[in-house]
Structures are given as structure tokens and as C-alpha cells.
Write a protein that holds these residues in place. Sequence first.
Motif, PDB file in Angstrom:
ATOM      1  N   CYS A  24      35.086  16.213  -6.028  1.00 13.28           N
ATOM      2  CA  CYS A  24      36.411  16.838  -6.127  1.00 13.28           C
ATOM      3  C   CYS A  24      37.469  15.801  -6.463  1.00 13.28           C
ATOM      4  CB  CYS A  24      36.778  17.532  -4.811  1.00 13.28           C
ATOM      5  SG  CYS A  24      35.768  18.964  -4.479  1.00 13.28           S
ATOM      6  N   HIS A  25      37.379  14.656  -5.798  1.00  8.62           N
ATOM      7  CA  HIS A  25      38.356  13.589  -6.042  1.00  8.62           C
ATOM      8  C   HIS A  25      38.227  13.065  -7.471  1.00  8.62           C
ATOM      9  CE1 HIS A  25      40.955  10.182  -5.289  1.00  8.62           C
ATOM     10  NE2 HIS A  25      40.022   9.384  -5.818  1.00  8.62           N
ATOM     11  N   HIS A  26      36.992  12.915  -7.937  1.00 12.89           N
ATOM     12  CA  HIS A  26      36.751  12.359  -9.271  1.00 12.89           C
ATOM     13  C   HIS A  26      37.163  13.336 -10.377  1.00 12.89           C
ATOM     14  CE1 HIS A  26      34.947   9.909 -12.362  1.00 12.89           C
ATOM     15  NE2 HIS A  26      34.192  10.934 -12.762  1.00 12.89           N
ATOM     16  N   LEU A  27      36.812  14.604 -10.208  1.00 17.56           N
ATOM     17  CA  LEU A  27      37.081  15.597 -11.255  1.00 17.56           C
ATOM     18  C   LEU A  27      38.420  16.311 -11.086  1.00 17.56           C
ATOM     19  CD1 LEU A  27      33.568  17.297 -11.637  1.00 17.56           C
ATOM     20  CD2 LEU A  27      34.520  15.407 -12.969  1.00 17.56           C
ATOM     21  N   GLY A  28      38.959  16.276  -9.864  1.00 18.67           N
ATOM     22  CA  GLY A  28      40.239  16.942  -9.624  1.00 18.67           C
ATOM     23  C   GLY A  28      40.142  18.442  -9.539  1.00 18.67           C
ATOM     24  N   VAL A  29      39.002  18.943  -9.047  1.00 14.25           N
ATOM     25  CA  VAL A  29      38.786  20.388  -8.983  1.00 14.25           C
ATOM     26  C   VAL A  29      38.649  20.843  -7.531  1.00 14.25           C
ATOM     27  CG1 VAL A  29      37.666  20.430 -11.240  1.00 14.25           C
ATOM     28  CG2 VAL A  29      36.274  20.137  -9.190  1.00 14.25           C
ATOM     29  N   PRO A  30      38.791  22.158  -7.262  1.00 10.05           N
ATOM     30  CA  PRO A  30      38.666  22.665  -5.888  1.00 10.05           C
ATOM     31  C   PRO A  30      37.262  22.471  -5.319  1.00 10.05           C
ATOM     32  CG  PRO A  30      39.728  24.291  -7.311  1.00 10.05           C
ATOM     33  CD  PRO A  30      39.190  23.219  -8.196  1.00 10.05           C
ATOM     34  N   PRO A  31      37.133  22.106  -4.042  1.00 12.21           N
ATOM     35  CA  PRO A  31      35.809  21.906  -3.432  1.00 12.21           C
ATOM     36  C   PRO A  31      34.939  23.154  -3.447  1.00 12.21           C
ATOM     37  CG  PRO A  31      37.569  21.839  -1.771  1.00 12.21           C
ATOM     38  CD  PRO A  31      38.223  21.784  -3.110  1.00 12.21           C
ATOM     39  N   GLN A  32      35.563  24.332  -3.270  1.00 15.57           N
ATOM     40  CA  GLN A  32      34.784  25.572  -3.263  1.00 15.57           C
ATOM     41  C   GLN A  32      34.116  25.811  -4.615  1.00 15.57           C
ATOM     42  OE1 GLN A  32      33.959  27.233  -0.726  1.00 15.57           O
ATOM     43  NE2 GLN A  32      32.948  28.954  -1.713  1.00 15.57           N
ATOM     44  N   LYS A  95      44.093  22.874  -2.846  1.00 16.17           N
ATOM     45  CA  LYS A  95      42.872  23.144  -3.612  1.00 16.17           C
ATOM     46  C   LYS A  95      41.744  23.711  -2.752  1.00 16.17           C
ATOM     47  CE  LYS A  95      43.607  19.915  -7.404  1.00 16.17           C
ATOM     48  NZ  LYS A  95      43.080  18.754  -8.163  1.00 16.17           N
ATOM     49  N   GLU A  96      41.773  23.421  -1.454  1.00 10.64           N
ATOM     50  CA  GLU A  96      40.734  23.938  -0.560  1.00 10.64           C
ATOM     51  C   GLU A  96      40.707  25.461  -0.529  1.00 10.64           C
ATOM     52  OE1 GLU A  96      41.068  19.875  -0.016  1.00 10.64           O
ATOM     53  OE2 GLU A  96      42.690  21.328   0.209  1.00 10.64           O
ATOM     54  N   HIS A  97      41.833  26.089  -0.922  1.00  8.15           N
ATOM     55  CA  HIS A  97      41.921  27.556  -0.870  1.00  8.15           C
ATOM     56  C   HIS A  97      41.580  28.213  -2.208  1.00  8.15           C
ATOM     57  CE1 HIS A  97      43.773  27.805   3.158  1.00  8.15           C
ATOM     58  NE2 HIS A  97      44.265  26.623   2.844  1.00  8.15           N
ATOM     59  N   LEU A  98      41.357  27.390  -3.245  1.00  5.18           N
ATOM     60  CA  LEU A  98      41.073  27.931  -4.575  1.00  5.18           C
ATOM     61  C   LEU A  98      39.580  27.875  -4.875  1.00  5.18           C
ATOM     62  CD1 LEU A  98      43.878  26.327  -6.777  1.00  5.18           C
ATOM     63  CD2 LEU A  98      43.972  28.438  -5.461  1.00  5.18           C
ATOM     64  N   HIS A  99      39.094  28.863  -5.633  1.00  5.35           N
ATOM     65  CA  HIS A  99      37.704  28.822  -6.077  1.00  5.35           C
ATOM     66  C   HIS A  99      37.474  29.781  -7.238  1.00  5.35           C
ATOM     67  CE1 HIS A  99      36.544  32.588  -3.845  1.00  5.35           C
ATOM     68  NE2 HIS A  99      37.567  32.227  -3.119  1.00  5.35           N
ATOM     69  N   SER A 100      36.299  29.633  -7.846  1.00  3.48           N
ATOM     70  CA  SER A 100      35.862  30.507  -8.950  1.00  3.48           C
ATOM     71  C   SER A 100      36.816  30.512 -10.136  1.00  3.48           C
ATOM     72  CB  SER A 100      35.652  31.941  -8.457  1.00  3.48           C
ATOM     73  OG  SER A 100      34.666  31.988  -7.470  1.00  3.48           O
ATOM     74  N   PHE A 101      37.194  29.329 -10.580  1.00  2.00           N
ATOM     75  CA  PHE A 101      38.058  29.222 -11.749  1.00  2.00           C
ATOM     76  C   PHE A 101      37.181  29.319 -12.998  1.00  2.00           C
ATOM     77  CE2 PHE A 101      41.296  27.757 -14.534  1.00  2.00           C
ATOM     78  CZ  PHE A 101      42.492  27.875 -13.846  1.00  2.00           C
ATOM     79  N   ALA A 102      37.118  30.499 -13.623  1.00  4.36           N
ATOM     80  CA  ALA A 102      36.171  30.716 -14.727  1.00  4.36           C
ATOM     81  C   ALA A 102      36.801  31.541 -15.848  1.00  4.36           C
ATOM     82  CB  ALA A 102      34.925  31.425 -14.209  1.00  4.36           C
ATOM     83  N   LEU A 103      36.348  31.278 -17.073  1.00  3.34           N
ATOM     84  CA  LEU A 103      36.852  31.992 -18.242  1.00  3.34           C
ATOM     85  C   LEU A 103      36.511  33.472 -18.148  1.00  3.34           C
ATOM     86  CD1 LEU A 103      38.210  31.680 -21.066  1.00  3.34           C
ATOM     87  CD2 LEU A 103      35.910  31.407 -21.999  1.00  3.34           C
ATOM     88  N   PHE A 116      40.443  32.601  -7.625  1.00  2.00           N
ATOM     89  CA  PHE A 116      40.772  33.172  -6.324  1.00  2.00           C
ATOM     90  C   PHE A 116      41.577  32.163  -5.517  1.00  2.00           C
ATOM     91  CE2 PHE A 116      37.207  35.743  -7.520  1.00  2.00           C
ATOM     92  CZ  PHE A 116      37.394  36.968  -6.897  1.00  2.00           C
ATOM     93  N   CYS A 117      42.532  32.676  -4.773  1.00  7.79           N
ATOM     94  CA  CYS A 117      43.189  31.902  -3.723  1.00  7.79           C
ATOM     95  C   CYS A 117      42.872  32.653  -2.434  1.00  7.79           C
ATOM     96  CB  CYS A 117      44.694  31.805  -3.953  1.00  7.79           C
ATOM     97  SG  CYS A 117      45.536  30.859  -2.667  1.00  7.79           S
ATOM     98  N   ASP A 118      41.983  32.075  -1.632  1.00  7.74           N
ATOM     99  CA  ASP A 118      41.407  32.792  -0.491  1.00  7.74           C
ATOM    100  C   ASP A 118      40.789  34.092  -1.006  1.00  7.74           C
ATOM    101  OD1 ASP A 118      42.123  30.766   1.309  1.00  7.74           O
ATOM    102  OD2 ASP A 118      44.142  31.585   1.526  1.00  7.74           O
ATOM    103  N   ASP A 119      41.278  35.235  -0.578  1.00  6.07           N
ATOM    104  CA  ASP A 119      40.671  36.496  -1.020  1.00  6.07           C
ATOM    105  C   ASP A 119      41.466  37.194  -2.126  1.00  6.07           C
ATOM    106  OD1 ASP A 119      38.578  36.271   0.799  1.00  6.07           O
ATOM    107  OD2 ASP A 119      39.750  37.186   2.409  1.00  6.07           O
ATOM    108  N   GLU A 120      42.568  36.596  -2.545  1.00 10.45           N
ATOM    109  CA  GLU A 120      43.392  37.204  -3.593  1.00 10.45           C
ATOM    110  C   GLU A 120      42.951  36.708  -4.970  1.00 10.45           C
ATOM    111  OE1 GLU A 120      45.798  39.491  -3.795  1.00 10.45           O
ATOM    112  OE2 GLU A 120      45.643  39.953  -1.666  1.00 10.45           O
ATOM    113  N   LYS A 121      42.908  37.622  -5.928  1.00 12.47           N
ATOM    114  CA  LYS A 121      42.437  37.318  -7.273  1.00 12.47           C
ATOM    115  C   LYS A 121      43.623  37.200  -8.239  1.00 12.47           C
ATOM    116  CE  LYS A 121      38.570  38.973 -10.137  1.00 12.47           C
ATOM    117  NZ  LYS A 121      37.651  40.117 -10.313  1.00 12.47           N
TER     118      LYS A 121
END
Length: 369
Positions: A24-32, A95-103, A116-121
Motif C-alpha cells: 500500500c505504501h509503495h503503490l499508494g493504493v487502499p489496503p482493502q 484509504k483504509e475505508h476505500l476498496h474495489s476501485f475498478a473500471l 466503495f467507501c465502507d458500504d457506500e458505492k
Amino acid sequence: MHIFTQTLLAVYKEFPRASTAKICHHLGVPPQMVRESREYLHRRGYLVKDENLNYHITPKGEEELARIDRQLARREIEFIAGATETACKALGTTKEHLHSFALMDKGMTNDSYIFFCDDEKYIYRRAGRGSSRLVNREREYVNYELLKGLGLSDEVIYHDPKSGTKITKFIKNSRNIDENNPEDVEKSLETLRRLHNSGLKAPHDFDFLENIHRYEELCKENDVVFYSDYRRLKEKVKNLLDKIRQMSIEKCFCHIDFVPGNCLVEESGKVLLIDWEYSGNQDHLCDVAMFCISADLSKINSDKLLTAYLQRKPTKEELFRFYTYIATAALMWSLWSEYKVSEGRVFDGYTDRCISFVRKYTALAEKIL
């Protein structure tokens, strides 16, 4: 396979002991996002886990790795890292609250990503390469400000008029209208009439000839070869628009890109309009004309659509304006399409379809005249 997932495979090939935090630190992306992609790779047999909980790439993973476009992957990771930073600031989160960043959708002008941010899309709009030359982003920003609270458009969380980046709340259980479903089309027309009767006025008009000229210049820059009767058709369109100008038609706030793909049916059945990039003041019949081109309607069905919108039989003058706008918009979109193709996009048959509309509807408008 998603580019980010491929990239994670490359990371584990080089660094099997890499922790989630380090990646996450290297790529700068959310851990989830790392956890989800790693789980996918493990579940599908691209990675295996040893007794020390380190991940190793499998022969199947090696095959997948050979297909990676490393330059494209690098650009995509840089984009996701920047996009998640923007999303965190816009939503006031980490970033810990973000996930599934996809086209989600590679559109004709922009790309849309789901996250997603937690359960919100949410939907993150990434402006397409060169789109700032096709669209006035400052005007788009003003358009969305005008529409706030009217229940006609999607809900904007973040909007940067310089980059074209936009974050909107995902509309749950929504779908695009079915242009072959009369009920869907009628609901879209109801929303369109609400817009036209709203009394909204933008500080700018949408000028067809201005946009035609701009797209023409972009095509020339890329050495596009114009179709044989382009000049003749353009002159016909200009003459028809001159006749409309003499009528002094009152303008209202129009969507301009009123097409099936920009009409979303909510769970309640209500239709919202999205993508207000081209919006501005114009003759209300322009919006109906745009729908006909996108849905590839026959003349009979185009006439029916106009009648449904007006809720009465159109006058000869209205038909003249309507046919003129179909021809004019089709001419404009043919240039837009040719420019996009010259930039590497593929729109099978779109230019030819537009040219066919120009030829057909200039003749019909001239016949009425």
C-alpha cells in the motif's frame, strides 16, 4: 484480469514476503484493494501461500504475467493512487475505508470507475484523453451547480472543472432505459419536459456551428480525410440553421446529450439524466433530435417521439426545426467520431450512421421549407 490485479502479481513475483502495508505504501493504493486482489489471485491459482504465509507465483501466474503491458500498468497504478487520494479528500475519509476501485465503463468521452467507501458505492469519472478539447469542463461545472436540488440529475460529491474529475453517488438498483420500451421512453420524456419547463437558464448557449467548427479544426490537425460530400452537407446545414435563426425561437436549458445511455431509471421508476457536459441554452427540440440519432430511429419513429414529447401533433415549423437539428447534430457527431477514431478509438459504423442522418434529414427539412 484487472490491471491492478496483474500488477499485484508482478509485485509478489519480486517480493513474496511483501506485507499489505508495504504494498500500500509503495503503490499508494487502499489496503482493502490489495487484500481483495490477492485473495482473487490465490483463489484462482495464480498465487500459492507457503507455511510462512509468504505468497509465490505459480506457473499459471507466470503465464498471466507475460501478458502484462507494463507501461499501461504503471499508468493505471499512478492513476488509482491519485484517484484514491482525491476520493479520501472528497469524502473526508482515509484509504483504509476505500476498496474495489475498478473500471466500470469505458465511455465514448470518459471512463467510469466504481469504488466503495465502507458500504457506500460511488462512481469516479476519469476524463478521457483529449476530452478537454471536445468538452468545456467549466461550463459542465456550472451546469451541475444549476441543477442542484432539482432531482433531475445524479448527485455530485466532488467536481473539479480543470481536470474533469467527478465523483457521484452510485444510484442503487438503477438501470439505463430500454429505448424499445415505450414506458421507459415516456418516463424519460417526462424528465426532459421537467427540465425544459424548469425556468433554468445557463450563462451560456450551446452553439452547434461553434462546435462543428471546433471539431473540424481538430480533425484537420490529425489529417482526417473528410467524406466526399461533407462541404456540401455543411453548407446545407448552415442554410437551414439560418432559417431557424430568423424565427427567433425562445431557448431553454437543454441537456444536449439526451440519449438512452444518459437516462437512468431509479428503483422508484423515476428517470434521472446524467452527463451534462454539453448542456446549455437551446431550442428544446434539440434534445429530442439527439435521442433519435443515438437510438437510430427511423423517420416514422422519430416523428412519433416528437409527438410523444409535445403531447400533440407537431406543426410544420416544428417538424422543420426538428429535422434540421437531427441533421445538424448528426453532422457535429460525425466530426466528433472522426476525431476520436484518429486518436485511436473504435466506433464501428458510427460516422457512417451519422452521415446517413445528415443526408436524409437535410433533404426532409428542405422539402418542408
